[in-house]
Enzyme design. Structure first.
Site, short mmCIF file in Angstrom:
data_model
loop_
_atom_site.label_atom_id
_atom_site.label_comp_id
_atom_site.label_asym_id
_atom_site.label_seq_id
_atom_site.Cartn_x
_atom_site.Cartn_y
_atom_site.Cartn_z
N ASP A 273 0.84 -1.20 0.00
CA ASP A 273 0.00 0.00 0.00
C ASP A 273 0.87 1.25 0.00
O ASP A 273 1.38 1.67 1.04
CB ASP A 273 -0.91 -0.02 1.24
N LYS A 280 1.61 7.95 0.44
CA LYS A 280 2.02 7.96 1.85
C LYS A 280 3.39 8.61 1.98
O LYS A 280 4.18 8.57 1.04
CB LYS A 280 2.12 6.51 2.37
N ASP A 291 0.24 -5.00 4.70
CA ASP A 291 -1.16 -4.58 4.52
C ASP A 291 -2.05 -5.71 3.98
O ASP A 291 -3.23 -5.51 3.72
CB ASP A 291 -1.22 -3.35 3.61
N GLU A 352 -7.94 2.56 0.67
CA GLU A 352 -8.20 1.56 -0.37
C GLU A 352 -8.74 0.24 0.18
O GLU A 352 -9.39 -0.50 -0.54
CB GLU A 352 -6.92 1.31 -1.18
N ARG A 354 -11.09 -0.45 2.33
CA ARG A 354 -12.56 -0.52 2.31
C ARG A 354 -13.07 -0.67 0.87
O ARG A 354 -14.14 -1.24 0.65
CB ARG A 354 -13.14 0.71 3.00
N1 BES Z 1 -3.15 0.24 5.36
C1 BES Z 1 -3.51 1.50 5.85
C2 BES Z 1 -3.81 1.51 7.35
C3 BES Z 1 -2.62 1.43 8.26
C4 BES Z 1 -1.84 2.53 8.52
C5 BES Z 1 -2.36 0.26 8.93
C6 BES Z 1 -0.79 2.45 9.40
C7 BES Z 1 -1.30 0.18 9.83
C8 BES Z 1 -0.51 1.28 10.05
C9 BES Z 1 -4.78 1.99 5.15
O1 BES Z 1 -4.94 1.59 3.84
C10 BES Z 1 -4.73 3.48 5.16
O2 BES Z 1 -3.86 4.00 4.52
N2 BES Z 1 -5.65 4.11 5.86
C11 BES Z 1 -5.67 5.53 5.96
C12 BES Z 1 -7.10 5.97 5.88
C13 BES Z 1 -7.27 7.45 5.72
C14 BES Z 1 -6.76 7.87 4.36
C15 BES Z 1 -8.73 7.79 5.87
C16 BES Z 1 -5.05 5.92 7.29
O3 BES Z 1 -5.22 5.20 8.27
O4 BES Z 1 -4.34 6.91 7.31
ZN ZN Z 2 -4.03 -0.12 3.32
MN MN Z 3 -4.00 2.91 2.49
#
Ligand code: BES
Ligand code: ZN
Ligand code: MN
Length: 496
Positions: A273, A280, A291, A352, A354
């Site tokens: 991801d 990111k 992920d 992504e 969801r």
């Molecule tokens: N895979 C990440 C969630 C994640 C982040 C898991 C850090 C473990 C550690 C997910 O796909 C994500 O990026 N979520 C975003 C959502 C936001 C954009 C609403 C997040 O958590 O920042």
């Molecule tokens: Zn993710």
């Molecule tokens: Mn993500």
């Protein structure tokens, strides 16, 4: 990884038992009794001598290694605290201590003397837990190392039990714990593999492999063409920017009656991801290879359940894709149509998980499931809320939530329930589609769950946000959670 030979027996004369290591609980009551007394006698009084020095008093958390002078080459003494204080927490701590101490020794075989643990309920909890921990302690990540790490030395462990439990029951409990531990290790290995090896297609091949190994498991893989035909526009919007095509992996385990409604496990399988166009930051981005931890836990649980031969039907679904930026990638503001027919405005391409899960949840409807549980490293917000100890649990049905919480407590792979109130739903409203893929800044784990809930209205559903529990950063590695919880939950459903 070689398999540990693990069995329970009743041993009459502990002092005469030949072994490279006798493992012994020592209670902090100040007096040796039972097997401890026998082994003390067989070893020239060395245990009582140690106790009289006062350095080791059998307190919980203490341990001590002595060379044996009798039939046992080593005596590994594990402090248990007062016998009267021995509750399930103390039993668990004892199991953890034994597994850790044994892993640090060169002994090739050991006998664990549990004869003095009289409480058979405590023993019923301890045996599978200890068996699971000695199994997970054997795991080594070697796949991408030029020299493998030294393997576990222990090849055989005998557990000596008293009269509180039949040998048959004890062996069954040990076997269950070991099989769960093997499942945990399956999940850890898949999650630890780097993104350039563990791609969606790699996961598909692993599913096929599992299907070939187990007669009751059949596998079906959908490619992107088939997903397009099914209308999975949301899932496909995630893989759009990647050169690795998405895979929709279905594993059907038929252990129950043909008509019995299946339990469906759905895993988030983002093999890497980057965040996509909503890229990111660079720090710790490597951890986004984890992920697909939800998917890994589906593999681990399916594998455990095949070994346990549970008499129920279970379907494992993995929505596998790589989230990358490119000229073909989805952009913030793009609107896509999900398999449910509902449109989604993608305001952030980093939300992504969801997007792949919602199409998998719609696909799951065809099974008329007894329950659907999705497992996903879904939000950083869940890590902020609960840290690394608890998985976040959401459910649209209280009894399902309670069953999962209980399975988590029992297996010590715990979750904590979070709210799915309607009040949060309006954060997902937008002028440009039926739903937006992100809410506001607050309650990020909750709004993610609220998004999923909209696609899971047709059955009992639970969602586990394992962003905090699926891996640790120091030392870096996958934990294999929540395989133990899910396996316990399915054992409970199967009445085992
Ligand atoms: N895979 C990440 C969630 C994640 C982040 C898991 C850090 C473990 C550690 C997910 O796909 C994500 O990026 N979520 C975003 C959502 C936001 C954009 C609403 C997040 O958590 O920042
Ligand atoms: Zn993710
Ligand atoms: Mn993500």
């Amino acid at each position: 990884m070689s398999k540990l030979t693990l069995s329970a027996r009743k041993i009459d004369d502990a002092g005469k038992q030949r072994t490279q290591c006798a493992v012994l609980p020592i209670f902090g009551d100040g007096k040796l009794a039972g097997v401890a007394k026998d082994l003390d006698k067989a070893n020239g009084g060395s245990i009582s001598q140690l106790l009289s020095l006062g350095d080791f008093a059998g307190k919980a958390g203490q341990s001590h290694l002595l060379p044996g002078t009798g039939a046992a080459a080593r005596l590994l003494l594990i402090g248990c605290g007062k016998q009267a204080d021995m509750d399930s927490g103390a039993g668990r701590a004892f199991g953890e201590h034994v597994a850790k101490a044994l892993a640090g020794l060169k002994a090739k075989d050991a006998v664990l003397f549990l004869d003095d643990m009289k409480d058979s309920d405590a023993l019923r909890e301890l045996l599978p837990y200890a068996a699971r921990l000695v199994t997970t302690a054997r795991y080594r990540y070697n796949e991408t190392l030029s020299k493998p790490k030294p393997a576990a030395q222990l090849g055989k462990l005998v557990v000596s039990i008293g009269n509180g439990l039949s040998t048959r029951d004890a062996n069954r409990l040990l076997g269950q714990g070991q099989q769960t531990g093997d499942g945990v290790n399956v999940a850890r290995e898949l999650a630890n593999l780097p993104g350039n090896i563990c791609t969606p297609n790699y996961l598909a091949k692993e599913a096929r492999k599992l299907g070939r190994k187990h007669g009751k498991l059949t596998t079906k893989i959908l490619d992107e063409k088939k997903m397009r035909e099914l209308g999975m526009g949301s899932l496909l919007s995630v893989s759009a920017g990647s050169d690795e095509p998405a895979r929709f992996i279905i594993m059907e385990y038929k252990g129950g009656k043909a008509k019995a409604q299946p339990y469906v496990l759905v895993g988030k399988g983002i093999t890497f991801d980057t965040g996509g166009i909503s890229l990111k930051p660079g720090a710790k981005m490597d951890e986004m290879k984890f992920d697909m931890g939800g998917a890994a836990s589906v593999f681990g649980t399916m594998s455990a359940l095949c070994e346990l031969e549970l008499p129920i039907n279970v379907v494992g679904i993995v929505a596998a894709a790589e989230n990358m930026p490119s000229g073909r990638a989805t952009k913030p503001g793009d609107v896509v149509t999900s398999m449910s027919g509902r449109t989604i405005e993608i305001l952030n391409t980093d939300a992504e998980g969801r997007l792949v899960l919602c199409d998998a949840l719609t696909y799951a409807e065809r099974y008329k499931p007894a329950a659907v549980i999705d497992i996903a490293t879904l939000t950083g917000a869940c890590v902020v809320a609960l840290g690394h100890h608890a998985s976040g649990l959401y459910a649209n049905k209280d009894s399902l939530a309670d069953e999962l919480l209980a399975a988590g407590t029992q297996s010590h792979d715990r979750a904590w329930r979070m709210p799915l109130w309607d009040d949060y739903q309006k954060q997902l409203n937008t002028n440009f589609a039926d739903v937006a893929n992100i809410g506001g800044p607050g309650g990020g784990s909750i709004t993610a769950a609220c998004f999923l809930a909209r696609f899971a209205e047709k059955y009992d559903w639970a969602h586990l946000d394992i962003a905090g529990s699926a891996w640790t950063s120091a030392p870096k590695g996958a934990t294999g959670r929540p395989v133990a919880m899910l396996t316990r939950y399915l054992q409970d459903r199967a009445g085992q």
